[in-house]
Design a protein around this motif. Structure first.
Motif, short mmCIF file in Angstrom:
data_model
loop_
_atom_site.label_atom_id
_atom_site.label_comp_id
_atom_site.label_asym_id
_atom_site.label_seq_id
_atom_site.Cartn_x
_atom_site.Cartn_y
_atom_site.Cartn_z
N LYS A 110 8.51 11.46 3.58
CA LYS A 110 7.01 12.16 4.10
C LYS A 110 6.73 10.14 4.01
N ILE A 111 7.85 9.74 4.69
CA ILE A 111 7.27 8.18 5.16
C ILE A 111 6.50 8.65 6.79
N THR A 112 5.24 8.10 7.14
CA THR A 112 4.67 8.60 8.07
C THR A 112 4.31 7.20 9.48
N ALA A 113 4.20 7.00 10.26
CA ALA A 113 4.12 5.39 10.60
C ALA A 113 3.02 5.97 11.95
N THR A 114 2.02 4.47 11.93
CA THR A 114 1.43 5.26 13.50
C THR A 114 1.55 3.81 13.74
N GLN A 115 0.47 3.72 15.73
CA GLN A 115 1.07 2.69 15.77
C GLN A 115 -0.49 2.71 17.07
N ALA A 116 -1.30 1.48 17.05
CA ALA A 116 -2.84 1.39 17.23
C ALA A 116 -3.17 0.53 17.56
N ASP A 117 -3.33 0.35 18.63
CA ASP A 117 -4.04 -1.15 18.38
C ASP A 117 -3.56 -2.96 18.25
N GLY A 118 -2.03 -2.71 19.05
CA GLY A 118 -1.08 -3.33 18.06
C GLY A 118 -0.91 -3.34 16.85
N VAL A 119 -1.11 -2.10 15.96
CA VAL A 119 -0.89 -2.97 14.45
C VAL A 119 -0.33 -1.88 14.34
N LEU A 120 1.03 -1.68 14.04
CA LEU A 120 2.10 -0.46 13.54
C LEU A 120 1.32 -0.30 11.78
N THR A 121 1.56 0.94 11.48
CA THR A 121 0.57 1.54 10.18
C THR A 121 1.99 2.34 9.58
N ILE A 122 3.05 1.60 8.39
CA ILE A 122 3.59 2.63 8.25
C ILE A 122 2.71 3.17 6.73
N THR A 123 3.28 4.40 6.14
CA THR A 123 2.23 4.77 4.45
C THR A 123 3.68 5.47 3.62
N LEU A 124 4.45 4.83 3.00
CA LEU A 124 5.67 5.35 2.56
C LEU A 124 5.41 5.83 0.83
N PRO A 125 4.86 7.00 1.06
CA PRO A 125 4.95 7.97 -0.67
C PRO A 125 5.30 7.52 -1.17
N LYS A 126 4.90 7.20 -2.30
CA LYS A 126 5.74 6.87 -3.79
C LYS A 126 6.43 8.26 -4.67
N THR A 127 7.93 8.26 -5.47
CA THR A 127 7.91 9.21 -6.10
C THR A 127 8.22 8.76 -7.28
N ALA A 128 8.70 9.59 -8.47
CA ALA A 128 8.29 9.55 -9.57
C ALA A 128 9.52 8.35 -10.30
N PRO A 129 10.16 7.40 -10.69
CA PRO A 129 10.79 6.30 -10.83
C PRO A 129 11.40 7.02 -11.58
N ALA A 130 13.07 7.20 -11.54
CA ALA A 130 13.78 8.33 -12.61
C ALA A 130 13.72 7.56 -14.16
N LYS A 131 13.45 8.65 -14.81
CA LYS A 131 13.93 8.41 -16.52
C LYS A 131 15.15 7.68 -16.51
N ASN A 132 14.80 5.87 -17.82
CA ASN A 132 15.54 5.51 -17.60
C ASN A 132 16.65 5.11 -16.90
N ALA A 133 16.12 3.99 -15.18
CA ALA A 133 16.56 3.93 -14.56
C ALA A 133 16.99 2.83 -14.55
N GLY A 134 18.55 2.84 -14.35
CA GLY A 134 19.41 1.75 -14.87
C GLY A 134 19.79 1.85 -16.25
N GLN A 135 20.12 2.27 -16.80
CA GLN A 135 20.29 2.44 -18.09
C GLN A 135 21.09 3.52 -17.97
N ILE A 136 22.41 3.19 -19.11
CA ILE A 136 23.55 4.43 -18.82
C ILE A 136 24.08 3.55 -20.65
N GLU A 137 23.98 5.22 -21.34
CA GLU A 137 24.99 5.29 -22.05
C GLU A 137 26.06 5.57 -22.05
N ILE A 138 26.22 4.97 -23.58
CA ILE A 138 28.24 4.82 -23.69
C ILE A 138 28.36 5.94 -24.42
N GLN A 139 28.75 6.40 -24.31
CA GLN A 139 29.69 8.01 -24.94
C GLN A 139 30.33 7.45 -25.86
#
Length: 139
Positions: A110-139
């Protein structure tokens, strides 16, 4: 004091020294050419990059592994065939400029980019971060 001033060599009196120092200046400041502003809200990042005089076909954008990469190719016209000897100085140059930014949790499709008057504008919509991101449960 007078002796210190006479021994100081900052190139003020030597035109060759000044020319050599000035020759390298554009290359030393080249990394500063892609001036960027990044704003973040709850739902998106907005990146604005100054690209004056750059055609949009010479700008390449990529988003991979949470990194936005911007690459700009700049080619300048150089005319060394001035028969009337009217060219006094030519400081335009060619080269590639690039910058990368870590921007996590982006909906890459969903990233969009436009360029006008010497300026590049990039819009990057966020997604919800994953739950327990980076956490690893030991079984």
């Amino acid at each position: 004091m007078a002796n210190a001033l006479m021994n100081r060599n900052d190139g003020m009196l030597d035109p060759f020294d000044r020319m050599v120092r000035n020759f390298w200046t554009p290359f030393e400041t080249m990394t500063e050419t892609l001036k960027t502003d990044i704003n973040e809200t709850d739902d998106q990042y907005q990146v604005k990059v100054d690209v004056p005089g750059i055609d949009k076909k010479d700008v390449k954008l990529a988003y991979r592994d949470n990194v936005l990469a911007i690459k700009v190719q700049k080619d300048s016209f150089v005319d060394h065939e001035d028969q009337k000897q009217n060219v006094v100085m030519n400081e335009r140059h060619s080269g590639t400029l690039q910058r990368s930014y870590m921007l996590p949790n982006v909906a890459a499709d969903k990233i969009t980019a436009t360029q006008a008057d010497g300026v590049l504008t990039i819009t990057l919509p966020k997604t919800a971060p994953a739950k327990n991101a980076g956490q690893i449960e030991i079984q």
